[in-house]
Scaffold this motif. Structure first.
Motif, PDB file in Angstrom:
ATOM      1  N   LEU A  63       0.836  -1.194   0.000  1.00  0.00           N
ATOM      2  CA  LEU A  63       0.000   0.000   0.000  1.00  0.00           C
ATOM      3  C   LEU A  63       0.872   1.246   0.000  1.00  0.00           C
ATOM      4  CD1 LEU A  63      -2.912   1.158   0.284  1.00  0.00           C
ATOM      5  CD2 LEU A  63      -2.489   1.225   2.749  1.00  0.00           C
ATOM      6  N   ARG A  64       0.506   2.205  -0.872  1.00  0.00           N
ATOM      7  CA  ARG A  64       1.238   3.473  -0.904  1.00  0.00           C
ATOM      8  C   ARG A  64       0.232   4.604  -1.054  1.00  0.00           C
ATOM      9  NH1 ARG A  64       5.147   3.213  -5.189  1.00  0.00           N
ATOM     10  NH2 ARG A  64       3.567   3.986  -6.611  1.00  0.00           N
ATOM     11  N   GLN A  65       0.400   5.659  -0.270  1.00  0.00           N
ATOM     12  CA  GLN A  65      -0.425   6.848  -0.387  1.00  0.00           C
ATOM     13  C   GLN A  65       0.485   8.035  -0.653  1.00  0.00           C
ATOM     14  OE1 GLN A  65      -2.668   6.400   3.378  1.00  0.00           O
ATOM     15  NE2 GLN A  65      -4.462   6.529   2.045  1.00  0.00           N
ATOM     16  N   THR A  66       0.164   8.772  -1.689  1.00  0.00           N
ATOM     17  CA  THR A  66       0.991   9.901  -2.115  1.00  0.00           C
ATOM     18  C   THR A  66       0.118  11.132  -2.294  1.00  0.00           C
ATOM     19  OG1 THR A  66       2.424   8.362  -3.318  1.00  0.00           O
ATOM     20  CG2 THR A  66       2.638  10.704  -3.857  1.00  0.00           C
ATOM     21  N   LEU A  67       0.526  12.233  -1.672  1.00  0.00           N
ATOM     22  CA  LEU A  67      -0.130  13.507  -1.899  1.00  0.00           C
ATOM     23  C   LEU A  67       0.513  14.134  -3.125  1.00  0.00           C
ATOM     24  CD1 LEU A  67      -1.674  15.989   0.220  1.00  0.00           C
ATOM     25  CD2 LEU A  67       0.307  16.898  -0.978  1.00  0.00           C
ATOM     26  N   ILE A  68      -0.314  14.551  -4.080  1.00  0.00           N
ATOM     27  CA  ILE A  68       0.170  15.195  -5.304  1.00  0.00           C
ATOM     28  C   ILE A  68      -0.501  16.559  -5.407  1.00  0.00           C
ATOM     29  CG2 ILE A  68       0.360  15.065  -7.822  1.00  0.00           C
ATOM     30  CD1 ILE A  68      -0.085  11.985  -7.495  1.00  0.00           C
ATOM     31  N   ALA A  69       0.294  17.611  -5.502  1.00  0.00           N
ATOM     32  CA  ALA A  69      -0.210  18.962  -5.686  1.00  0.00           C
ATOM     33  C   ALA A  69       0.159  19.408  -7.096  1.00  0.00           C
ATOM     34  CB  ALA A  69       0.391  19.905  -4.651  1.00  0.00           C
TER      35      ALA A  69
END
Length: 109
Positions: free
Chosen positions: A37-43
């Motif tokens: 599992l990977r969670q990435t914030l992308i702006a």
């Protein structure tokens, strides 16, 4: 137990994206290449996009701020703050309709 302020990350990474020539900034919130599992914030700033790319596993996109357009082939879906988009198991792209921040969650195959 760890705690992360997504609100603070959104503000920080939108600021970085506005200053970056790419108009983007990202941060791995949880997991990484060694985890399933990977969670990435992308702006992303308005008008910027992530060009067509493969889906590495089951994935969702939670729009934390702004509006985005997710496209896969001839299909498109728009999402705004609070929306959860299911990323199709196909090549897809993401465009920021306005300055936006999303949380990408991927469970690798």
């Amino acid at each position: 137990m760890d705690r992360t302020s997504l609100t603070a990350l959104i503000q920080h990474h939108l600021s970085l994206a506005r200053d970056a020539s790419s108009g983007r900034s990202s941060h791995t919130v949880y997991g990484g290449h060694a985890r399933t599992l990977r969670q990435t914030l992308i702006a992303m700033t308005r008008g910027r996009r992530l060009d067509d790319h493969e889906n590495p596993g089951e994935a969702t996109l939670h729009v934390l701020h702004g509006r985005v357009r997710l496209t896969a082939g001839d299909t498109a879906a728009e999402g705004e703050t609070g929306d959860l988009l299911i990323i199709p198991d196909a090549r897809h792209a993401l465009e920021a309709i306005e300055d936006s921040a999303v949380l990408l969650t991927v469970a690798k195959r």
